[in-house]
Design a protein around this motif. Structure first.
Motif, PDB file in Angstrom:
ATOM      1  N   ASP A   1       1.694   1.509  -4.433  1.00  0.00           N
ATOM      2  CA  ASP A   1       0.236   2.617  -3.685  1.00  0.00           C
ATOM      3  C   ASP A   1      -0.978   1.817  -4.123  1.00  0.00           C
ATOM      4  O   ASP A   1      -1.945   1.349  -4.701  1.00  0.00           O
ATOM      5  N   ALA A   2      -1.070   0.040  -3.726  1.00  0.00           N
ATOM      6  CA  ALA A   2      -1.757  -1.035  -4.209  1.00  0.00           C
ATOM      7  C   ALA A   2      -2.275  -1.090  -2.891  1.00  0.00           C
ATOM      8  O   ALA A   2      -2.031  -2.509  -2.420  1.00  0.00           O
ATOM      9  N   ALA A   3      -2.923  -0.663  -1.856  1.00  0.00           N
ATOM     10  CA  ALA A   3      -3.648  -1.451  -0.464  1.00  0.00           C
ATOM     11  C   ALA A   3      -5.071  -2.742  -0.953  1.00  0.00           C
ATOM     12  O   ALA A   3      -5.941  -2.436  -2.083  1.00  0.00           O
TER      13      ALA A   3
ATOM     14  N   ASN B   1      -7.346  -4.735 -10.358  1.00  0.00           N
ATOM     15  CA  ASN B   1      -7.229  -7.037  -9.796  1.00  0.00           C
ATOM     16  C   ASN B   1      -5.510  -7.677 -10.274  1.00  0.00           C
ATOM     17  O   ASN B   1      -4.785  -7.030 -11.440  1.00  0.00           O
TER      18      ASN B   1
ATOM     19  N   ASP C   1      -7.962  -5.337  -0.953  1.00  0.00           N
ATOM     20  CA  ASP C   1      -9.393  -4.816  -1.042  1.00  0.00           C
ATOM     21  C   ASP C   1     -10.185  -5.685   0.421  1.00  0.00           C
ATOM     22  O   ASP C   1     -10.414  -6.539   0.928  1.00  0.00           O
TER      23      ASP C   1
ATOM     24  N   GLN D   1       0.826  -1.373   0.557  1.00  0.00           N
ATOM     25  CA  GLN D   1       0.143   0.298  -0.016  1.00  0.00           C
ATOM     26  C   GLN D   1       0.814   0.886   0.686  1.00  0.00           C
ATOM     27  O   GLN D   1       0.420   1.951  -0.511  1.00  0.00           O
TER      28      GLN D   1
ATOM     29  N   HIS E   1      -7.634  -8.225  -5.106  1.00  0.00           N
ATOM     30  CA  HIS E   1      -8.402  -7.311  -5.497  1.00  0.00           C
ATOM     31  C   HIS E   1      -7.817  -5.851  -4.050  1.00  0.00           C
ATOM     32  O   HIS E   1      -7.727  -6.190  -3.072  1.00  0.00           O
ATOM     33  N   THR E   2      -6.760  -4.613  -5.253  1.00  0.00           N
ATOM     34  CA  THR E   2      -6.632  -4.400  -4.696  1.00  0.00           C
ATOM     35  C   THR E   2      -7.241  -2.150  -5.838  1.00  0.00           C
ATOM     36  O   THR E   2      -8.269  -2.492  -6.343  1.00  0.00           O
ATOM     37  N   THR E   3      -6.760  -1.396  -4.714  1.00  0.00           N
ATOM     38  CA  THR E   3      -7.534  -0.179  -4.910  1.00  0.00           C
ATOM     39  C   THR E   3      -6.762   0.188  -5.989  1.00  0.00           C
ATOM     40  O   THR E   3      -7.223   1.633  -6.863  1.00  0.00           O
ATOM     41  N   GLN E   4      -5.868  -0.583  -7.305  1.00  0.00           N
ATOM     42  CA  GLN E   4      -5.582  -0.262  -8.480  1.00  0.00           C
ATOM     43  C   GLN E   4      -6.100  -1.167  -9.233  1.00  0.00           C
ATOM     44  O   GLN E   4      -5.803  -0.524 -10.781  1.00  0.00           O
TER      45      GLN E   4
END
Length: 403
Positions: A144-146, A166, A148, A50, A161-164
């Protein structure tokens, strides 16, 4: 679509492939070291974090000085509800094995007290070495990929599944640590993932953390002294104690805090290795007071604090038995903390994913195919002084060999 970031140049690629053999959740010490060694075996590896770069907790380790390992690593320096779990990894990838890698990476170290080895190039040097070798071995880094959520697909592969976007992988390594240093991204993600997959786990608890006192002596705030600390079901630790405005800190307290349970006492020996100095002083200098004797061994402020608990009279006026009792109290001063400074001040945590659910050689979760766990996400916590970094290196290397 999640965008991988070059770990060195921080360049963003619009046409990213998001299918990998291995995806490591967490770009700290364990995650990045595992990625390097897995990719060196020819595997297609991605690291997901993240934060925008790897090594957020490494950067602040030891105030940036980075105590990377210890000369005296042994399983006895680790806490776990399954204490034998760490034996295999620590034996298979020792501090000497890590130092071989460290030296090959162009880093140098120096020893401080108690076998603690610090990186001469400090935290930034360690991070740069890890980053460089990730690039050299073509590790993809998604910054920067938190996360989910994590789902397991048919055929036992996974989708992260990330904020940026899949990311897809055949195998997953959970290396996201614990909830200490929340400002740097520390969280209970490992336990949330464990609960999702019905993996046994133990709640995280602050460790290597200052303890608070209900009546902290304000006059001693900032005073430090070498002591021995003890508590129930723990080894003793001979290091410095630091009084704070809220209670007790310093290495001796941080060490014992990992074992301390609420309601238990902390015993402090203010005169480690000194014997019964008051009884001896009565013979050599009977006119001296307790404070005058203690000033030869302890800071003045601490002497005044301790001496106020005893009569201010010459030693010759004490009965021998009374002096022996005072000597004993100075070697066994009791404090009852009412808590700790919590996760915001904790170096690490105890608890994590239950190691009885994990294979000690491959770090694979026994009940979930293709899922592995390493580092602080597991219920293994080391002493202060490089032990937790070594657990990260050892568990990461062993896992990388099995992927």
């Amino acid at each position: 679509m999640a965008r991988p970031t070059s770990t060195v140049n921080q360049q963003t690629f619009n046409m990213a492939h998001t299918q990998h053999q291995i995806a490591i959740i967490g770009g700290g010490a364990a995650g990045s070291y595992c990625a390097i060694h897995a990719a060196a075996r020819g595997l297609d590896v991605a690291v997901i974090d993240q934060n925008p770069d790897i090594g957020a907790k490494i950067r602040v380790s030891g105030g940036g000085r980075c105590n990377v390992t210890n000369l005296y690593i042994s399983p006895e320096a680790y806490l776990s509800q399954n204490p034998r779990f760490c034996h295999s990894a620590l034996a298979r990838h020792t501090q000497w094995d890590f130092l071989d890698w460290f030296t090959r990476a162009g880093l140098t170290h120096h020893e401080k007290t108690l076998g603690q080895l610090f990186c001469d190039q400090k935290s930034r040097g360690v991070i740069n070495a890890l980053r460089s070798q990730m690039d050299d071995n073509s590790v993809t880094f998604y910054g920067d990929a938190a996360l989910d959520r994590l789902t397991q697909n048919n055929g036992d592969s996974f989708t992260i599944h990330t904020t940026q976007g899949n990311i897809h992988a055949e195998k997953i390594v959970i290396a996201c640590g614990g909830p200490s240093f929340a400002k740097l991204g520390g969280s209970d993600l490992a336990l949330r993932l464990a609960k999702q997959f019905n993996i046994p786990n133990i709640p995280f608890r602050p460790a290597l953390v200052p303890l608070t006192l209900p009546d902290a002596p304000a006059v001693l705030s900032g005073v430090s002294a070498p002591v021995i600390t003890r508590t129930d079901n723990a080894p003793e630790f001979r290091e410095n104690l630091l009084f704070t405005h809220r209670g007790l800190s310093g290495p001796a307290i941080l060490q014992i805090s990992s074992y301390w349970q609420k309601g238990s006492d902390i015993s402090v020996d203010f005169l480690p290795g000194q014997g019964n100095i008051l009884s001896a002083a009565k013979v050599a200098n009977p006119q001296a007071t307790i404070a005058q004797v203690l000033k030869q061994h302890l800071p003045n402020a601490l002497v005044q604090y301790l001496a106020q608990h005893f009569p201010a009279q010459p030693l010759q006026q004490f009965k021998n038995a009374d002096l022996a009792a005072i000597d004993a109290k100075l070697h066994n001063w009791q404090y009852t903390p009412n808590g700790s400074e919590g996760m915001k001040k904790a170096e690490v945590c105890t608890g994590g994913i239950d190691t009885r659910a994990v294979d000690p050689r491959s770090f694979a979760v026994k009940a979930v195919p293709n899922l592995h766990v390493i580092g602080e996400a597991l219920d293994v916590t080391g002493w202060l002084g490089g032990y937790n970094f070594q657990w990260a290196w050892s568990s990461a290397w062993c896992c990388a060999q099995a992927l």
